[in-house]
Design a protein around this motif. Structure first.
Motif, short mmCIF file in Angstrom:
data_model
loop_
_atom_site.label_atom_id
_atom_site.label_comp_id
_atom_site.label_asym_id
_atom_site.label_seq_id
_atom_site.Cartn_x
_atom_site.Cartn_y
_atom_site.Cartn_z
N ALA A 1 83.31 5.35 8.98
CA ALA A 1 83.95 6.64 9.25
C ALA A 1 83.55 7.16 10.62
N VAL A 2 82.29 6.95 10.97
CA VAL A 2 81.76 7.32 12.29
C VAL A 2 80.86 6.19 12.76
N GLU A 3 80.99 5.82 14.03
CA GLU A 3 80.16 4.74 14.57
C GLU A 3 79.71 5.09 15.99
N PHE A 4 78.39 5.07 16.19
CA PHE A 4 77.78 5.23 17.51
C PHE A 4 77.25 3.87 17.94
N SER A 5 77.56 3.48 19.15
CA SER A 5 77.07 2.21 19.68
C SER A 5 76.53 2.40 21.09
N GLY A 6 75.23 2.35 21.24
CA GLY A 6 74.60 2.48 22.56
C GLY A 6 74.89 3.81 23.23
N VAL A 7 74.90 4.91 22.46
CA VAL A 7 75.34 6.20 22.99
C VAL A 7 74.18 6.91 23.70
N HIS A 8 74.47 7.38 24.91
CA HIS A 8 73.57 8.21 25.70
C HIS A 8 74.30 9.51 26.06
N ALA B 1 75.99 3.75 12.14
CA ALA B 1 77.30 3.66 11.51
C ALA B 1 77.26 4.38 10.17
N VAL B 2 78.24 5.24 9.94
CA VAL B 2 78.33 6.04 8.71
C VAL B 2 79.54 5.55 7.92
N ALA B 3 79.31 5.13 6.69
CA ALA B 3 80.39 4.60 5.87
C ALA B 3 81.24 5.72 5.29
N PRO B 4 82.51 5.46 5.01
CA PRO B 4 83.33 6.46 4.31
C PRO B 4 82.68 6.86 2.98
N ALA C 1 86.87 7.21 12.52
CA ALA C 1 88.03 6.74 11.76
C ALA C 1 88.91 5.82 12.61
N GLY C 2 88.26 4.98 13.40
CA GLY C 2 88.96 4.02 14.23
C GLY C 2 89.43 4.52 15.58
N VAL C 3 89.28 5.82 15.86
CA VAL C 3 89.68 6.39 17.14
C VAL C 3 88.46 6.41 18.06
N THR C 4 88.61 5.88 19.26
CA THR C 4 87.51 5.84 20.23
C THR C 4 87.56 7.07 21.12
N LEU C 5 86.46 7.81 21.15
CA LEU C 5 86.34 8.94 22.07
C LEU C 5 86.07 8.39 23.47
N ASP C 6 87.06 8.57 24.34
CA ASP C 6 86.97 7.98 25.67
C ASP C 6 86.85 9.02 26.77
N GLY C 7 86.61 10.27 26.41
CA GLY C 7 86.53 11.33 27.40
C GLY C 7 87.85 12.02 27.68
N GLY C 8 88.93 11.48 27.15
CA GLY C 8 90.24 12.07 27.37
C GLY C 8 90.60 13.08 26.30
N ALA C 9 91.51 13.98 26.65
CA ALA C 9 91.91 15.04 25.73
C ALA C 9 92.67 14.50 24.53
N LYS C 10 93.46 13.46 24.74
CA LYS C 10 94.27 12.93 23.64
C LYS C 10 93.40 12.40 22.51
N ALA C 11 92.38 11.61 22.84
CA ALA C 11 91.49 11.07 21.82
C ALA C 11 90.68 12.17 21.16
N ALA C 12 90.21 13.13 21.95
CA ALA C 12 89.44 14.24 21.39
C ALA C 12 90.27 15.04 20.40
N ASP C 13 91.52 15.31 20.74
CA ASP C 13 92.40 16.06 19.83
C ASP C 13 92.65 15.27 18.55
N ALA C 14 92.84 13.94 18.69
CA ALA C 14 93.09 13.11 17.51
C ALA C 14 91.88 13.13 16.57
N VAL C 15 90.69 13.09 17.15
CA VAL C 15 89.47 13.12 16.34
C VAL C 15 89.27 14.49 15.71
N ARG C 16 89.48 15.56 16.46
CA ARG C 16 89.27 16.91 15.92
C ARG C 16 90.22 17.23 14.78
N ALA C 17 91.38 16.56 14.76
CA ALA C 17 92.31 16.76 13.66
C ALA C 17 91.82 16.10 12.37
N ARG C 18 90.77 15.26 12.48
CA ARG C 18 90.29 14.51 11.32
C ARG C 18 88.84 14.83 10.97
#
Length: 250
Positions: free
Chosen positions: A10-17, A32-35, A70-87
């Protein structure tokens, strides 16, 4: 990284700083957090706990590494952030309810403006979640007419009205009087046992022991230890974990 049960976290952090100016607040986070999993994050003040969960919905930008929700990668862009915030539903320690709106109006905002459902459907959805937290009878009141515990339960219902894949809770009981903590923890326990994915920052160790699938201990921006609650509390491996638990548990 401890792998979750199931094919996609459901949520996955990989090498996050992450940095605040020159301050390195998150260091090489792998998690990694499972559903359906309840993960409680604890640690001393300033350890990066709240920063970590705020990166999940882009309230805090991470500077390196990868975060997927949920499979959406936060890439710093507004589109991905909005998609994640909706979920992703977020519950803050300070409630953050709109004081000029009724309880029901607070809870219909997300269905109306994020999920784009009609007013009747939004009201039905909101009332259902208010009933779930035991407050449907107070739907017409405004936040100032409620106790702190009731306001936090409304905040939980508001987040649930988004029908999120993940719920983030940032110290949800820290602003409450002690007698109000129990009513909020009872709601969170019901959510956890009902299969809602929870990522919860808290110092309520009784809740963590009883409800968490795993407990994460953070210190100085790093994950120091991850374990199921029985191992975390009864046989902590790391000296910093043992010192933290001895201070808060006595």
């Amino acid at each position: 990284m401890i792998p979750p049960a199931g094919p996609m976290p459901a949520v996955e952090f990989s090498g996050v700083h992450a940095w605040f100016g020159t301050t390195h607040v998150l260091r090489a986070i792998d998690l990694a957090v499972a559903p359906g999993e309840t993960v409680v994050i604890c640690g001393p003040s300033g350890s990066g706990k709240s920063t970590l969960i705020r990166t999940v919905n882009g309230l805090v930008a991470h500077g390196a590494g990868t975060i997927r929700v949920a499979g959406v990668t936060l890439d710093g862009g507004a589109k991905a952030a909005d998609a994640v915030r909706a979920r992703v539903g977020m519950v803050f320690q300070g409630f953050n309810l709109f004081p000029h709106l009724t309880v029901l109006e607070n809870c219909t905002l997300a269905p109306l403006h994020v999920r784009r459902v009609g007013l009747a459907a939004a009201r039905a959805l909101a009332l259902g979640h208010l009933d779930r937290v035991g407050l449907a009878d107070l739907a017409g009141r405004r936040p100032a007419e409620l106790s702190g515990g009731q306001q936090q339960r409304v905040a939980i219902a508001r987040a649930l009205s988004l029908e999120p894949d993940v719920m983030l809770l940032d110290e949800p009981t820290s602003a409450l009087d002690p007698e109000m903590v129990g009513e909020v923890l009872a709601v969170l326990t019901d959510l956890a046992r009902g299969g809602t994915t929870l990522l919860c920052v808290t110092h309520e160790m009784g809740f963590a022991r009883a409800v968490a699938d795993r407990v994460v201990f953070m210190d100085e921006g790093q994950i120091v230890e991850i374990a199921p609650p029985e191992a975390f509390f009864d046989q902590p491996r790391h000296p910093r974990t043992r010192a933290f638990l001895s201070r808060i548990l006595g």
